[in-house]
Scaffold this active site. Sequence first.
Site, PDB file in Angstrom:
ATOM      1  N   CYS A  47      11.301   6.724  14.900  1.00 18.63           N
ATOM      2  CA  CYS A  47      10.726   6.686  13.560  1.00 18.63           C
ATOM      3  C   CYS A  47      10.745   8.083  12.946  1.00 18.63           C
ATOM      4  CB  CYS A  47       9.288   6.161  13.618  1.00 18.63           C
ATOM      5  SG  CYS A  47       8.150   7.278  14.472  1.00 18.63           S
ATOM      6  N   ASP A 425      29.556   7.933 -20.613  1.00 20.03           N
ATOM      7  CA  ASP A 425      30.803   8.490 -21.123  1.00 20.03           C
ATOM      8  C   ASP A 425      31.728   7.302 -21.415  1.00 20.03           C
ATOM      9  OD1 ASP A 425      32.954  10.346 -21.604  1.00 20.03           O
ATOM     10  OD2 ASP A 425      33.713   9.772 -19.628  1.00 20.03           O
TER      11      ASP A 425
END
Length: 726
Positions: A47, A425
């Site tokens: 973990c 764009d």
Amino acid sequence: MRQVVPATPCADACCASNASSSGDRVDGAVAPGAQQRFRWLITGMDCPSCARKIEVAARRVAGVQQAQVLFSTQTLQVEAFGNVVTAVEQAIAQAGFTLTSADRPTAAPSSNLWRENALLITVALFTAISSLIAHLWPEAGNVAFTITTFTGLTPIIRRAWGILRSGQPFTIEMLMSIATLGALTIGACAEASMVLLLFMLGERLEAFAAQRARRGVTALMALKPETATRLHGDQQEVVALSALQPGDIIVISPGDRLPADGVLMTAEASFDESALTGESMPVARKTGAALMAGALSVDARVQLRVTSRPGESAIDRILQLIEEAESHRAPVERFIDSFSRFYTPAVMLLALLAAVLPPLLFAQPWHEWLYKGLTLLLIGCPCALVISVPASITSALATASRLGVLIKGGAALEQLSKIRTLAFDKTGTLTAGQPEVSTVESFTEAQTDVTLALAAAAEQGSSHPLARAIMAEAQARKLAVPVAQNHRAQAGLGVTALLGQSQLTICSPSGLKADQLNAKQWVQVRHWENAGNTVVILLQDGQPEGLIALRDRLRDNARETVAELQALGIESVMLTGDNPRTAEAIAAELKIDWRASLLPADKVSEIKRLSQQQPVAMIGDGINDSPAMKAATLGIAMGNGSDIALETADAALTHSRLNALAPLIRLARKTRRNVLQNISIALGLKGVFLVTSLLGFTGLWLAVLADSGATALVTLNALRLLRQIR
């Protein structure tokens, strides 16, 4: 056992190679004073809290300047002066983890259910036997529970002692050791055994959750074969991937994966690219097609000319971006990490005061308050809190990679969840960046095919996108293109060439004088320009022969993407340097706002203006888009864009598919909710059990649920993000 590379930016690109190198060497060894970067694979890490332990242990080694654990790829990176290999490996081993070779594996390590869970199964079996003994023979029950407890606690104590020696006293191992031994001391043997069993079960759940969260990255690593078959003249030789260089010719048999990026030299073959693109159906590729490492040759033995250097294939670049993502942690994650460092000592102090003050000051029973103090110790573990954010982030990043999106860390993911405006764009983003001929018109009695053939003759040899489109259209119509000579590109005039004794000229309408076209011809030009086309004029000996209108087509799913974004409450706007008529035509198809004739500085100004109203993301593909992407709240690059755009961006669409944007934003928003849920679970359970333990309503075995139970809940909740988001 490790990989050594110079601690310089260029080293990152080569981090996957098998070769070792350093900035300075003495007789082939690492010089004592040279700054180096070392890499290892980590085993035994379950973990993110384990990752923190490893980082702290490595940083305490003399000479180490920086240490970072990349949880998703299970690697440790250390920057240090001189050779600290042995010292780091010993320090990490002392903390309870193992470092192995940094060469990326080609397959997930095999798992053995019994070996991985032997201790848990043993303790569970002993606990059941002890319960039976306690029922039949109460006097021997405590002895049986004590033996059971020490059986499971011994490795935990060893690990706690090792981590303590590395400078980390406030760990779950230390808290469990103290609480369990304390429970045995006051005679709560059965509860000590149950607490230990629940703790070990919680650890296994953490390991399972971590494995699931890393599954996408592990599968990506497995796409790279260990070796490649290279052609050397008429001979074939099997070589390591690190030996492949651009220009090498390799052979791939049916059913094998491509070991590097390359260009197909075989006439035609089908490839399964599902692991990289998500498309389930094989794709037919012809000679000259660019292919990515990891694709599977389906039906033919093919030859490939390698185009990528070792460690720089498509898979390597994706893995590198995933690793870089972990260094960009979300603000909430940094806050929780800092908070947890104060939380544990504070709860331990509270536990000590609860155990000592009531008996000393108020003559309360020592046994009762020692028991409560031990209970509070278990609540003091920060595991559930520490894992609450990174568990969600890791799961979300893995899911995003399956969507074909790479996000550079939790900070970018958190910002993405707040985006309300998306600036596009045009060329190469909303459009394919590949103009196509939309119409050819003749100004004379000649056929349009004649006009197109003459234009193609003038454009021969040009690499301009419009020239390539004109030649491609002539080839598609199977026209006989005459051979012209003396091709020249002249600024302000266009392209000229000689065809026999005649001069051919191709130029834009703006390069013509007003009287070079009649009124009808100008009307034709304006008509096609107003429809969003780029128009070029063909002249022969100064006389207009015809016009060719070209248009950059919209990307697949562009309309659907904009509609999905609008449904999510995201406003879309197009920012382009193209002329207003073309921009207006494209924007009208998509039904979005637009700004045209923008220089890079103008795009930055527009992004800043939009950002004053609400968070803005900018998506582009070119060098000229990079400043605007940097100025935006979040920058998103098309995967086929320029290197500068990819480096500037906070996220990248690896397959340049716009339809990943809406699922990506939904994933970011869902992740944010998931993080808040996890923090609430972690703190809420601890708060409840803190109060109930002090009031005497809950004991040790229930208090351990405040840690192991909460840890299991937040990891399982985070795993929900692994589901595909559509």
